[in-house]
Design an enzyme around this catalytic site. Structure first.
Site, PDB file in Angstrom:
ATOM      1  N   MET A 155      -8.726   9.790   7.445  1.00  0.00           N
ATOM      2  CA  MET A 155      -8.959  10.341   6.097  1.00  0.00           C
ATOM      3  C   MET A 155      -9.749  11.647   6.151  1.00  0.00           C
ATOM      4  O   MET A 155     -10.622  11.881   5.321  1.00  0.00           O
ATOM      5  CB  MET A 155      -9.709   9.314   5.219  1.00  0.00           C
ATOM      6  CG  MET A 155      -8.896   8.072   4.976  1.00  0.00           C
ATOM      7  SD  MET A 155      -9.756   6.837   4.020  1.00  0.00           S
ATOM      8  CE  MET A 155     -10.674   5.970   5.281  1.00  0.00           C
TER       9      MET A 155
ATOM     10  N   GLY B  57       2.031   9.995  12.076  1.00  0.00           N
ATOM     11  CA  GLY B  57       2.136   9.389  13.404  1.00  0.00           C
ATOM     12  C   GLY B  57       3.163   8.266  13.463  1.00  0.00           C
ATOM     13  O   GLY B  57       3.204   7.430  12.564  1.00  0.00           O
TER      14      GLY B  57
ATOM     15  N   LYS C 144      -0.438   3.332  -5.472  1.00  0.00           N
ATOM     16  CA  LYS C 144      -0.528   4.517  -6.339  1.00  0.00           C
ATOM     17  C   LYS C 144      -1.663   4.353  -7.339  1.00  0.00           C
ATOM     18  O   LYS C 144      -1.867   3.272  -7.887  1.00  0.00           O
ATOM     19  CB  LYS C 144       0.774   4.675  -7.116  1.00  0.00           C
ATOM     20  CG  LYS C 144       1.942   4.952  -6.211  1.00  0.00           C
ATOM     21  CD  LYS C 144       2.789   6.104  -6.767  1.00  0.00           C
ATOM     22  CE  LYS C 144       3.739   6.631  -5.723  1.00  0.00           C
ATOM     23  NZ  LYS C 144       4.666   5.619  -5.247  1.00  0.00           N
TER      24      LYS C 144
ATOM     25  N   ASP D  67       0.820  -1.209   0.000  1.00  0.00           N
ATOM     26  CA  ASP D  67       0.000   0.000   0.000  1.00  0.00           C
ATOM     27  C   ASP D  67       0.849   1.252   0.000  1.00  0.00           C
ATOM     28  O   ASP D  67       1.981   1.222   0.429  1.00  0.00           O
ATOM     29  CB  ASP D  67      -0.746   0.004   1.336  1.00  0.00           C
ATOM     30  CG  ASP D  67      -2.219  -0.018   1.160  1.00  0.00           C
ATOM     31  OD1 ASP D  67      -2.655  -0.410   0.078  1.00  0.00           O
ATOM     32  OD2 ASP D  67      -2.915   0.351   2.112  1.00  0.00           O
TER      33      ASP D  67
HETATM   34  N1  SAH Z   1      -5.812   0.594   7.764  1.00  0.00           N
HETATM   35  C1  SAH Z   1      -5.260   1.848   8.224  1.00  0.00           C
HETATM   36  C2  SAH Z   1      -6.138   3.033   7.830  1.00  0.00           C
HETATM   37  C3  SAH Z   1      -6.234   3.276   6.359  1.00  0.00           C
HETATM   38  S1  SAH Z   1      -7.163   4.718   5.981  1.00  0.00           S
HETATM   39  C4  SAH Z   1      -5.063   1.787   9.733  1.00  0.00           C
HETATM   40  O1  SAH Z   1      -5.548   0.862  10.383  1.00  0.00           O
HETATM   41  O2  SAH Z   1      -4.398   2.687  10.259  1.00  0.00           O
HETATM   42  C5  SAH Z   1      -5.891   5.908   5.776  1.00  0.00           C
HETATM   43  C6  SAH Z   1      -5.927   6.927   6.887  1.00  0.00           C
HETATM   44  O3  SAH Z   1      -5.319   6.395   8.058  1.00  0.00           O
HETATM   45  C7  SAH Z   1      -5.126   8.184   6.607  1.00  0.00           C
HETATM   46  O4  SAH Z   1      -5.869   9.086   5.834  1.00  0.00           O
HETATM   47  C8  SAH Z   1      -4.890   8.718   7.992  1.00  0.00           C
HETATM   48  O5  SAH Z   1      -6.042   9.351   8.488  1.00  0.00           O
HETATM   49  C9  SAH Z   1      -4.708   7.440   8.791  1.00  0.00           C
HETATM   50  N2  SAH Z   1      -3.280   7.113   8.966  1.00  0.00           N
HETATM   51  C10 SAH Z   1      -2.649   6.011   8.554  1.00  0.00           C
HETATM   52  N3  SAH Z   1      -1.355   6.019   8.934  1.00  0.00           N
HETATM   53  C11 SAH Z   1      -1.172   7.163   9.618  1.00  0.00           C
HETATM   54  C12 SAH Z   1      -0.065   7.755  10.274  1.00  0.00           C
HETATM   55  N4  SAH Z   1       1.126   7.176  10.306  1.00  0.00           N
HETATM   56  N5  SAH Z   1      -0.245   8.944  10.884  1.00  0.00           N
HETATM   57  C13 SAH Z   1      -1.449   9.548  10.873  1.00  0.00           C
HETATM   58  N6  SAH Z   1      -2.532   9.036  10.276  1.00  0.00           N
HETATM   59  C14 SAH Z   1      -2.396   7.854   9.645  1.00  0.00           C
END
Ligand code: SAH
Length: 506
Positions: free
Chosen positions: A405, A434, A270, A248
């Protein structure tokens, strides 16, 4: 070679340990697990060693060292803190041609006790020849993480079936292929799930066939939020097993760097020019194509694969096409961002429930997972529909809302929350990147969040945390950059904690 590695069968054989302190006890425990008859000689013994003697696990001789103790021994361990005494023990062993290990003294030792990875009956021993035991120990930790616990039962099963395998595969090449299949195939998978009978049945069935067609599978793996330290051990093993990795956009390069060197990595995150649905259809097709070629496909997703990641759809597709799959959870962004921003998502004084939501749609139709106990504040019946839960939780206090998101829709999300009745001064935070080295946390209120985020050019991936708990991040932050603290009322929240020191003596 400085030392000859040798695996000794100590079952029922006497091993002498001289010394009965904590260090000696560690060796005693190891020797007992190898089935040795342990005789311990010392002028005084640690209570733990005494307890072993009382329990009949060892024979304890409380007396000054006597070389006659060596007469019945196959091996000697000197574990006293007196070097002169250790030297006498080593000399007495030498005179009798017995191997002797003097703990932490390579010069006096004729045998080393290695660092051990125990997957009985598989045993991996690592030695630095006494020159740098710490390096051997560090290496052991790394190997320990790579070898899954199910390898032990697999080796036991292989031992049990050795004769049958020999008969069914008399040619060495065919036999090797069978063992390769055992290491990669459904037998190990069944053992991992603790299904020993199924594992044996799968092995018998495969033996009855002429050749071993490789069986492909898909591992849906959560890569965590970015910091490679937050990948699970199972996830790391999957990356080392993979032939193909479908990765991803959110997966960090540091996590991908942990994958098997010759795995084929395809970046499927992408946009490929077409609409999002095309990308998803291509992912589905790639998973099935590679699995049908007998490959181990790792579908690697940021965070947890089943939290806002379309992982569920991918599993349904695999199931419809008869492809075997396993799921390895990951640390989802909400948990990682909370932890790395010093924001406890729940707190006894501030938040008793938690919503994980996507802001991908309009906030009023927000899809959410609500983790909420049935409490006085939140009288949510277990059978309530999601809509009802939203209604209750958006008006009450003591609730933390986390939005995935949401950056592109920040103004409308904040407005929606205000319309829903949250006050303009509700503390909020945005955690950008994060757990990564470039993490930034922006603190603001519901009223100022959107403009502040724009001013600081906050970009995706970023997570929005709304609720009283986000204020705690101003106090408890420990990682990365923190912005906007001045805009917050930094009065610490009312502490209901008792600040009296707690006496451990009591
Ligand atoms: N499956 C992922 C979420 C996918 S949706 C999970 O469990 O974390 C994608 C969203 O996740 C991004 O738009 C953001 O809001 C959040 N996200 C994912 N990684 C992140 C990170 N390292 N720091 C902040 N937000 C993050």
């Amino acid at each position: 070679m400085q030392h000859f590695p040798l695996f000794a069968d100590l079952h029922g054989r006497t091993v002498l340990v001289v010394g009965a302190g904590v260090v000696a006890d560690r060796k005693i425990s190891l020797l007992l697990s190898a089935g040795a008859q342990v005789v311990v000689g010392a002028h005084a013994a640690h209570p733990q060693v005494q307890a072993r003697a009382l329990a009949g696990q060892i024979e304890l001789r409380l007396a000054p060292f006597d070389p006659a103790w060596l007469d019945e021994a196959w091996l000697v361990i000197a574990a006293t803190n007196d070097r002169a005494l250790n030297q006498r023990i080593a000399q007495a062993a030498q005179a009798r041609r017995l191997f002797c290990n003097v703990v932490d003294d390579a010069a006096l030792s004729s045998a080393q006790v290695p660092a051990i990875v125990d997957r009985a009956p598989l045993t991996i021993a690592i030695s630095s020849g006494g020159s740098a035991p710490v390096i051997a120990r560090r290496l052991r930790e790394r190997i320990e993480t790579l070898l899954e616990p199910a390898l032990g039962p697999l080796a036991s099963l292989a031992r049990h079936k050795r004769q049958a395998i020999r008969q069914a595969r008399p040619q060495l090449r065919a036999r090797r292929a069978f063992y390769d299949w055992l290491m990669d195939g459904p037998v190990l998978g069944a053992l991992r799930r603790g299904q020993h009978q199924e594992a044996e049945a799968a092995l018998d069935q495969a033996l009855a066939q002429d050749t071993q067609a490789p069986v492909g599978k898909v591992l849906l793996v959560g890569a965590g939020p970015g910091d490679p330290g937050l990948l699970t051990l199972r996830g790391l093993r999957a990356l080392n097993e993979a032939d193909v990795i479908l990765s991803d956009r959110l997966v960090s390069p540091e996590v991908l760097a942990l994958a098997r060197r010759d795995a084929q990595v395809l970046d499927v995150g992408k946009a490929i020019g077409g609409p999002h649905e095309d990308t998803q259809a291509r992912i589905h097709a790639l998973m099935v194509h590679h699995a049908r070629q007998g490959r181990c496909v790792v579908r690697l997703k940021g965070g947890d694969p089943l939290v806002f990641g379309r992982g569920g759809e991918e599993l349904q597709y695999l199931q419809r096409h008869g492809i075997a799959y396993e799921v390895v959870p990951g640390i989802t962004a909400a948990l990682a961002c909370g932890a790395y921003a010093g924001i406890p998502l729940t707190h006894r004084d501030h938040a008793q429930s938690l919503t994980l939501a996507t802001a991908h749609r309009r906030a009023s139709t927000t899809k959410s997972i609500v983790l909420s106990p049935v409490t006085r504040n939140h009288p949510v019946a277990p059978d309530s529909s999601l809509d009802t839960i939203e209604e209750v939780t958006t008006t009450g206090d003591g609730h933390t809302r986390v939005y995935y998101m949401g950056i592109g829709r920040l103004p409308s999300l904040c407005q929606q929350l205000l319309n829903d009745g949250l006050t303009a001064t509700t503390p909020c935070a945005i955690v950008e990147n994060g757990s990564r080295s470039n993490q930034r946390v922006l603190h603001a209120t519901l009223q100022t969040l959107a403009t502040q985020a724009q001013a600081q050019a906050i970009a995706s991936p970023a997570l929005i945390i709304v609720g009283e708990v986000s204020r705690l991040g101003a106090q408890l932050h420990w990682f990365g950059q923190t912005l906007g603290l001045k805009t917050l009322d930094l009065q610490p929240p009312q502490q209901q904690l008792d600040n009296q020191p707690y006496s451990l003596q009591a």
